[in-house]
Design an enzyme around this catalytic site. Sequence first.
Site, PDB file in Angstrom:
ATOM      1  N   ASN A   1      13.908  15.790  37.208  1.00 19.35           N
ATOM      2  CA  ASN A   1      13.280  15.987  38.601  1.00 19.35           C
ATOM      3  C   ASN A   1      13.193  14.903  39.287  1.00 19.35           C
ATOM      4  O   ASN A   1      12.825  13.865  38.506  1.00 19.35           O
ATOM      5  CB  ASN A   1      12.089  16.876  38.857  1.00 19.35           C
ATOM      6  CG  ASN A   1      12.752  18.333  38.335  1.00 19.35           C
ATOM      7  OD1 ASN A   1      13.699  18.566  38.138  1.00 19.35           O
ATOM      8  ND2 ASN A   1      11.711  19.099  38.389  1.00 19.35           N
ATOM      9  N   ILE A   2      13.277  14.752  40.588  1.00 17.96           N
ATOM     10  CA  ILE A   2      12.994  13.524  41.421  1.00 17.96           C
ATOM     11  C   ILE A   2      11.720  12.792  41.095  1.00 17.96           C
ATOM     12  O   ILE A   2      11.541  11.753  41.040  1.00 17.96           O
ATOM     13  CB  ILE A   2      13.384  13.729  42.839  1.00 17.96           C
ATOM     14  CG1 ILE A   2      13.727  12.314  43.693  1.00 17.96           C
ATOM     15  CG2 ILE A   2      12.500  14.530  43.599  1.00 17.96           C
ATOM     16  CD1 ILE A   2      14.477  12.546  44.956  1.00 17.96           C
ATOM     17  N   LYS A   3      10.696  14.031  40.686  1.00 17.54           N
ATOM     18  CA  LYS A   3       9.332  13.269  40.886  1.00 17.54           C
ATOM     19  C   LYS A   3       9.377  12.348  39.381  1.00 17.54           C
ATOM     20  O   LYS A   3       8.361  11.526  39.283  1.00 17.54           O
ATOM     21  CB  LYS A   3       8.172  14.430  40.875  1.00 17.54           C
ATOM     22  CG  LYS A   3       8.489  15.456  39.526  1.00 17.54           C
ATOM     23  CD  LYS A   3       7.287  16.362  39.568  1.00 17.54           C
ATOM     24  CE  LYS A   3       7.168  17.053  38.222  1.00 17.54           C
ATOM     25  NZ  LYS A   3       8.480  18.093  38.187  1.00 17.54           N
ATOM     26  N   GLY A   4       9.900  12.509  38.785  1.00 16.91           N
ATOM     27  CA  GLY A   4      10.127  11.784  37.123  1.00 16.91           C
ATOM     28  C   GLY A   4       8.909  11.648  36.175  1.00 16.91           C
ATOM     29  O   GLY A   4       7.949  12.783  36.306  1.00 16.91           O
ATOM     30  N   PHE A   5       8.510  10.590  35.812  1.00 19.23           N
ATOM     31  CA  PHE A   5       7.488  10.303  34.856  1.00 19.23           C
ATOM     32  C   PHE A   5       7.037   9.007  34.699  1.00 19.23           C
ATOM     33  O   PHE A   5       7.836   7.981  34.595  1.00 19.23           O
ATOM     34  CB  PHE A   5       8.059  11.106  33.505  1.00 19.23           C
ATOM     35  CG  PHE A   5       7.298  11.067  32.224  1.00 19.23           C
ATOM     36  CD1 PHE A   5       6.079  11.915  32.275  1.00 19.23           C
ATOM     37  CD2 PHE A   5       7.285  10.165  31.357  1.00 19.23           C
ATOM     38  CE1 PHE A   5       5.065  11.803  31.260  1.00 19.23           C
ATOM     39  CE2 PHE A   5       6.370  10.119  30.131  1.00 19.23           C
ATOM     40  CZ  PHE A   5       5.516  11.257  30.223  1.00 19.23           C
TER      41      PHE A   5
END
Length: 249
Positions: A124-128
Amino acid sequence: MSIVRPYGDTTGDGMVQLSFTLPIPHSKVAEGAAAQLAGKMGMDPALVVHAKPMGPDFTFFVVYGRVSHLVDTSKVEVVERDYPLLTPKEVNLSIRKGLRRRLTVVGGCIGNDAHTVGIDAILNIKGFAGEKGLEYYREVKVVNLGAQVSVPQLVARARAEKADAVLVSQVVTQRDAHIHGVKEMSAAFREAYPAAARPLLVVGGPRFDETMAGELGVDRVFARGTTPGEVASFLVDQLVTRRAERAAS
Ligand code: B12
């Protein structure tokens, strides 16, 4: 120095902490049983420093004690990163120049596993950990199938999307569900595709051993703490750089 011992109160004193649960109600006998177990595991002395009832029939323990074992770091086997870490810009550029089309990734959690946070962290674009996920990469097409995807569904979607890579997450490890799930998945892809056309198979989850890729029949295993940038860089290394090298030789 390659030989080390655990550190507790003073350097090299061999002190370690161990936690576990026994299926017995909390009592003095239960604490004695915990100390006995730790003793049999090589802790001497073994001191029960915490005991907490977990419902009426179980007790959780923390035992602190000394072990005499030495660790030889020169004999440790790990999978070191063997590809360069790229920025999103470099990843996009490599794909555009090397593939001349977008790279397609199909991902999800297979079997009964509904723990999607890990695969979402990568996709997902929000990432990590401050990095954006693969959806952020302009040259990567991400198809995230989410939770509880069956192996036949995954294979069918990978085919329909002409996936370059399939990314599978397995978090539940009860009765080795993650091992069985991944072996079933890799066998299904081998059956469904001719060897040269099979998508790259990448699995991840917090309790995988990264050295197990061969045994699981996959191309790479990623464990806890993986970042999207590492995965994107690996995909470029395998699907663009190494493929071009093979074609040239
Ligand atoms: C959140 C959570 C849930 C949520 C999940 C919500 C969701 N949408 O994901 C809910 C509440 C639904 C849930 C349910 C259950 N859970 Co739960 N859950 C957790 C918890 C607390 C956190 C997991 C998490 O989100 N971690 C954060 C992510 C970012 O970390 P990660 O998954 O490790 O992912 C990273 C890497 O591993 C890697 N990675 C992961 N996947 C992939 C894939 C690829 C391709 C790559 C490259 C990398 C990669 O990259 C990620 C980023 O670094 C853990 C305990 C814990 N603290 O870990 C228990 C835990 C996983 N759950 C557990 C259990 C038992 C369950 C249930 C069975 C409980 C029950 N009795 O109903 C159910 C099972 C549901 C199911 N069918 O799967 C156990 C599993 C035990 C075991 N040995 O298998 C744990 C360990 C808790 C425990 N200690 O008992 N759970």
